[in-house]
Design a protein around this motif. Structure first.
Motif, PDB file in Angstrom:
ATOM      1  N   LYS A   1      12.208   1.522  13.320  1.00 34.48           N
ATOM      2  CA  LYS A   1      13.210   0.473  13.193  1.00 34.48           C
ATOM      3  C   LYS A   1      13.425   0.197  11.713  1.00 34.48           C
ATOM      4  N   ALA A   2      14.672   0.165  11.290  1.00 37.63           N
ATOM      5  CA  ALA A   2      15.014  -0.207   9.912  1.00 37.63           C
ATOM      6  C   ALA A   2      15.363  -1.688   9.892  1.00 37.63           C
ATOM      7  N   CYS A   3      14.981  -2.362   8.831  1.00 37.70           N
ATOM      8  CA  CYS A   3      15.363  -3.771   8.690  1.00 37.70           C
ATOM      9  C   CYS A   3      15.650  -4.056   7.216  1.00 37.70           C
ATOM     10  N   ASP A   4      16.472  -5.062   6.976  1.00 37.49           N
ATOM     11  CA  ASP A   4      16.824  -5.391   5.595  1.00 37.49           C
ATOM     12  C   ASP A   4      16.619  -6.871   5.262  1.00 37.49           C
ATOM     13  N   THR A   5      16.056  -7.624   6.195  1.00 34.76           N
ATOM     14  CA  THR A   5      15.756  -9.039   5.958  1.00 34.76           C
ATOM     15  C   THR A   5      14.417  -9.382   6.615  1.00 34.76           C
ATOM     16  N   MET A   6      13.861 -10.514   6.220  1.00 30.45           N
ATOM     17  CA  MET A   6      12.627 -10.972   6.860  1.00 30.45           C
ATOM     18  C   MET A   6      12.891 -11.274   8.328  1.00 30.45           C
TER      19      MET A   6
END
Length: 195
Positions: free
Chosen positions: A50-55
């Protein structure tokens, strides 16, 4: 660099990988995804990526795993590819301390090994590591003392760690074997495991 000796596991094992990227909505195959695909094919270790860009994205991804994935018990390793320094992670230009991460996942990581790639320095005091483990319920937290722009742990020693862990989940033996068989690389990156 010499060829890595990577043990192959007999049964299918699982890793849950969260990678912090600049834009989670961009459709892009990162190097980490390619490495995880290779690990699945050659080491019999399946992963969910899974890619994420925020907390919030990181929290949502872990909560999905905890509450919606009925195979959560199968994932013993949570692999975090997140930049940061000794006691914090960097997500979307904000620093979050390991204490904040621990509190966010209080009691949710029961028995899991949390492994950080060498994009983040992992240099915790005994008190900091014990706090993280006690609050989250994690079995252990591992990573590297030294970052390297030119040598990603994902390409090299992480895959050895995953296989070695699934071959013999005695953490002391895993560390001992890694340093016995790959001492140069473990020393170069400063492999650490807190439990």
């Amino acid at each position: 660099m010499s060829e890595l000796e990577i043990p192959i596991t007999d049964v299918e094992n699982f890793i849950y990988c969260l990678e912090v990227v600049p834009d989670a909505d961009a459709i892009e195959t990162t190097e980490v995804v390619k490495i995880l695909e290779d690990i699945a094919l050659n080491q019999n270790i399946t992963s969910i990526y899974k890619a994420c860009d925020t907390m919030e994205g990181l929290e949502e991804s872990l909560n999905y795993l905890l509450y919606d994935d009925h195979n959560f018990k199968d994932y013993e390793i949570i692999y975090l590819v997140i930049p940061g320094d000794a006691n914090n992670v960097l997500i979307n230009n904000y620093y979050y301390s390991m204490e904040e991460i621990a509190e966010l996942f209080e009691g949710k990581l029961d028995g899991k090994v949390i492994h950080f790639a060498n994009k983040k320095i992992l240099d915790l005091t005994d008190e900091e590591s014990q706090y993280f483990i006690d609050v989250t319920g994690a079995r252990a937290v591992s990573g590297y003392e030294y970052p390297s722009e030119s040598l990603s742990s994902a390409f090299t020693i992480d895959r050895v760690f995953f296989s070695q862990f699934y071959k013999d989940d005695d953490l002391k033996e895993v560390v001992k074997t890694m340093y016995n068989k790959h001492s140069k690389l473990c020393t170069l990156l400063g492999f650490r495991l807190y439990y």
